[in-house]
Design an enzyme around this catalytic site. Structure first.
Site, PDB file in Angstrom:
ATOM      1  N   SER A  30       3.086   8.919   1.303  1.00  0.00           N
ATOM      2  CA  SER A  30       3.220   9.692   0.049  1.00  0.00           C
ATOM      3  C   SER A  30       3.628  11.133   0.281  1.00  0.00           C
ATOM      4  O   SER A  30       2.916  11.883   0.953  1.00  0.00           O
ATOM      5  CB  SER A  30       1.890   9.742  -0.705  1.00  0.00           C
ATOM      6  OG  SER A  30       1.431   8.472  -1.003  1.00  0.00           O
ATOM      7  N   HIS A  83       2.667  -0.849  -1.147  1.00  0.00           N
ATOM      8  CA  HIS A  83       1.210  -0.913  -0.995  1.00  0.00           C
ATOM      9  C   HIS A  83       0.660  -2.196  -1.612  1.00  0.00           C
ATOM     10  O   HIS A  83       1.228  -2.756  -2.545  1.00  0.00           O
ATOM     11  CB  HIS A  83       0.543   0.266  -1.707  1.00  0.00           C
ATOM     12  CG  HIS A  83       1.005   1.604  -1.247  1.00  0.00           C
ATOM     13  ND1 HIS A  83       2.159   2.174  -1.699  1.00  0.00           N
ATOM     14  CD2 HIS A  83       0.471   2.466  -0.357  1.00  0.00           C
ATOM     15  CE1 HIS A  83       2.327   3.344  -1.121  1.00  0.00           C
ATOM     16  NE2 HIS A  83       1.315   3.553  -0.297  1.00  0.00           N
ATOM     17  N   TYR A  85      -1.883  -2.264  -3.552  1.00  0.00           N
ATOM     18  CA  TYR A  85      -2.273  -2.056  -4.961  1.00  0.00           C
ATOM     19  C   TYR A  85      -1.108  -2.202  -5.935  1.00  0.00           C
ATOM     20  O   TYR A  85      -1.308  -2.309  -7.142  1.00  0.00           O
ATOM     21  CB  TYR A  85      -2.956  -0.688  -5.161  1.00  0.00           C
ATOM     22  CG  TYR A  85      -2.110   0.510  -4.824  1.00  0.00           C
ATOM     23  CD1 TYR A  85      -1.065   0.913  -5.640  1.00  0.00           C
ATOM     24  CD2 TYR A  85      -2.370   1.250  -3.675  1.00  0.00           C
ATOM     25  CE1 TYR A  85      -0.291   2.015  -5.326  1.00  0.00           C
ATOM     26  CE2 TYR A  85      -1.610   2.351  -3.352  1.00  0.00           C
ATOM     27  CZ  TYR A  85      -0.567   2.723  -4.180  1.00  0.00           C
ATOM     28  OH  TYR A  85       0.202   3.801  -3.851  1.00  0.00           O
ATOM     29  N   GLU A  86       0.123  -2.201  -5.402  1.00  0.00           N
ATOM     30  CA  GLU A  86       1.274  -2.408  -6.295  1.00  0.00           C
ATOM     31  C   GLU A  86       1.421  -3.880  -6.664  1.00  0.00           C
ATOM     32  O   GLU A  86       2.275  -4.237  -7.478  1.00  0.00           O
ATOM     33  CB  GLU A  86       2.550  -1.919  -5.610  1.00  0.00           C
ATOM     34  CG  GLU A  86       2.564  -0.419  -5.385  1.00  0.00           C
ATOM     35  CD  GLU A  86       3.782   0.031  -4.607  1.00  0.00           C
ATOM     36  OE1 GLU A  86       4.862   0.082  -5.192  1.00  0.00           O
ATOM     37  OE2 GLU A  86       3.645   0.308  -3.398  1.00  0.00           O
ATOM     38  N   MET A 214      -5.255   4.207   1.113  1.00  0.00           N
ATOM     39  CA  MET A 214      -4.887   2.905   0.539  1.00  0.00           C
ATOM     40  C   MET A 214      -3.728   2.250   1.283  1.00  0.00           C
ATOM     41  O   MET A 214      -2.982   1.469   0.703  1.00  0.00           O
ATOM     42  CB  MET A 214      -4.486   3.095  -0.935  1.00  0.00           C
ATOM     43  CG  MET A 214      -5.496   3.860  -1.777  1.00  0.00           C
ATOM     44  SD  MET A 214      -4.875   4.179  -3.438  1.00  0.00           S
ATOM     45  CE  MET A 214      -6.107   5.320  -4.075  1.00  0.00           C
ATOM     46  N   SER A 215      -3.591   2.568   2.566  1.00  0.00           N
ATOM     47  CA  SER A 215      -2.415   2.026   3.268  1.00  0.00           C
ATOM     48  C   SER A 215      -2.683   1.899   4.761  1.00  0.00           C
ATOM     49  O   SER A 215      -3.822   1.938   5.217  1.00  0.00           O
ATOM     50  CB  SER A 215      -1.199   2.936   3.041  1.00  0.00           C
ATOM     51  OG  SER A 215      -1.400   4.172   3.702  1.00  0.00           O
ATOM     52  N   ASN A 238      -6.915  15.840  -0.128  1.00  0.00           N
ATOM     53  CA  ASN A 238      -7.976  16.232  -1.069  1.00  0.00           C
ATOM     54  C   ASN A 238      -9.332  16.020  -0.425  1.00  0.00           C
ATOM     55  O   ASN A 238      -9.476  15.192   0.473  1.00  0.00           O
ATOM     56  CB  ASN A 238      -7.881  15.383  -2.354  1.00  0.00           C
ATOM     57  CG  ASN A 238      -7.899  13.897  -2.047  1.00  0.00           C
ATOM     58  OD1 ASN A 238      -6.895  13.333  -1.628  1.00  0.00           O
ATOM     59  ND2 ASN A 238      -9.035  13.281  -2.242  1.00  0.00           N
ATOM     60  N   HIS A 252      -3.229  12.041  -8.370  1.00  0.00           N
ATOM     61  CA  HIS A 252      -2.044  11.845  -7.526  1.00  0.00           C
ATOM     62  C   HIS A 252      -1.245  13.137  -7.369  1.00  0.00           C
ATOM     63  O   HIS A 252      -0.642  13.383  -6.330  1.00  0.00           O
ATOM     64  CB  HIS A 252      -1.172  10.733  -8.128  1.00  0.00           C
ATOM     65  CG  HIS A 252      -0.047  10.281  -7.258  1.00  0.00           C
ATOM     66  ND1 HIS A 252      -0.226   9.874  -5.937  1.00  0.00           N
ATOM     67  CD2 HIS A 252       1.290  10.182  -7.491  1.00  0.00           C
ATOM     68  CE1 HIS A 252       0.945   9.543  -5.415  1.00  0.00           C
ATOM     69  NE2 HIS A 252       1.885   9.725  -6.333  1.00  0.00           N
TER      70      HIS A 252
END
Ligand code: HPA
Length: 282
Positions: A30, A83, A85-86, A214-215, A238, A252
């Site tokens: 990202s 990903h 989650y997609e 998440m990856s 973050n 995001h």
């Protein structure tokens, strides 16, 4: 489920554009795609032009392979990734890694954006992975599930020597050379796309993770299965919120904003590592 013929069809599509013998794969997460612009003599191939290649739907994830030379190393850069989650299956998420394997890549460097779990980490610090917790894998999402292609790798791969020690040494040298705030720690992979609740953050900390995202872990598993050397880094975008009823929330936009600070830092480390890989192979 894919078969060997699917990977080879993707390789053929790539080979029709360039026969450059890339040896090092670089996966940019990202907001980190900018490094791909530095590749010399680059041939860029949009994922949509490669059969069965998963296309990321997330803002901040351009989808193209960039093949060329960086710091003397022959690279194939994956600018943007798909990903879990997609809605992609774990096998789809690792499709590019296997294509890289069949292209002749033997070393994989991965990056991601992650939340800092370790209270000593600050936004825009970089964490080198020295281990991971495959939390999604434990609940049944492992890219190696299903029939095993024995010509690709063993049915039951060991995971105790996952993050290559020599490459980690190169990363530390490059971080010190470039004054990058650098840590080494454990990454936990969750499915997303929700960020974690404060209770989940406290649980993740107790379980021994230093960063959460998440990856990456699916790709690392497929790469080790295929015998590649692996290095991975998290850009801490973050601080994770571990208490309820604060005005804070993770989003995001802040991940992409911190990504801007992290691009030069992670780029410097990747360049330093690639330079050392090139030197070691001459
Ligand atoms: N949690 C999970 N994934 C992330 C985070 C986070 O806080 N930040 C960037 N990716």
């Amino acid at each position: 489920m894919f078969e060997r013929a699917d990977y080879l069809a993707a390789v053929k599509a790539i080979r029709s554009r360039t026969d450059f013998p890339a040896k090092v794969g670089v996966v940019l997460g990202s907001g980190l795609g900018g490094l791909a612009d530095a590749v010399e003599n680059a041939v860029s191939i949009p994922y949509a032009q490669i059969p069965k290649f998963p296309v990321s739907t997330v803002h901040g994830h351009a989808g193209e392979l960039v093949i060329g030379t960086l710091e003397g190393s022959p690279v194939v850069v994956q600018r943007g990734r798909a990903h879990f989650y997609e809605g992609y299956t774990p096998q789809q998420v690792v499709f590019p890694v296997r294509v890289m394997h069949y292209l002749g890549v033997n070393t994989l460097i991965l990056t991601n954006a992650a939340g800092g779990i370790n209270t000593g980490y600050k936004v825009a610090d970089v964490m080198l992975l020295n281990d991971h917790i495959n939390f999604v894998g434990m609940s049944g999402s492992n890219p190696l599930m299903g029939p095993n292609d024995d010509s690709l790798g063993t049915r039951f791969p060991g995971m105790s020597q996952t993050y290559d020690r020599e490459l980690r040494g190169y990363a530390w040298q490059a971080a010190q050379e470039n004054d990058v705030p650098f840590h080494e720690g454990v990454y936990m992979c969750l499915s997303g796309p929700t960020f974690e609740t404060p209770a989940e953050i406290r649980m993740i900390r107790m379980l021994g993770a230093d960063a959460v995202g998440m990856s990456t872990v699916h790709e690392v598993i497929a790469a080790r299965h295929a015998g590649m050397r692996v290095m991975a880094m998290s850009g801490i975008t973050n601080e994770c919120i571990d208490a309820i009823d604060t005005p804070l929330d993770t989003n995001h936009e802040e991940v992409l904003e911190a990504g801007k600070l992290l691009v030069p830092r992670m780029s410097a480390i990747i360049r330093g590592v690639l330079k050392r890989i090139a030197q070691a192979s001459t």
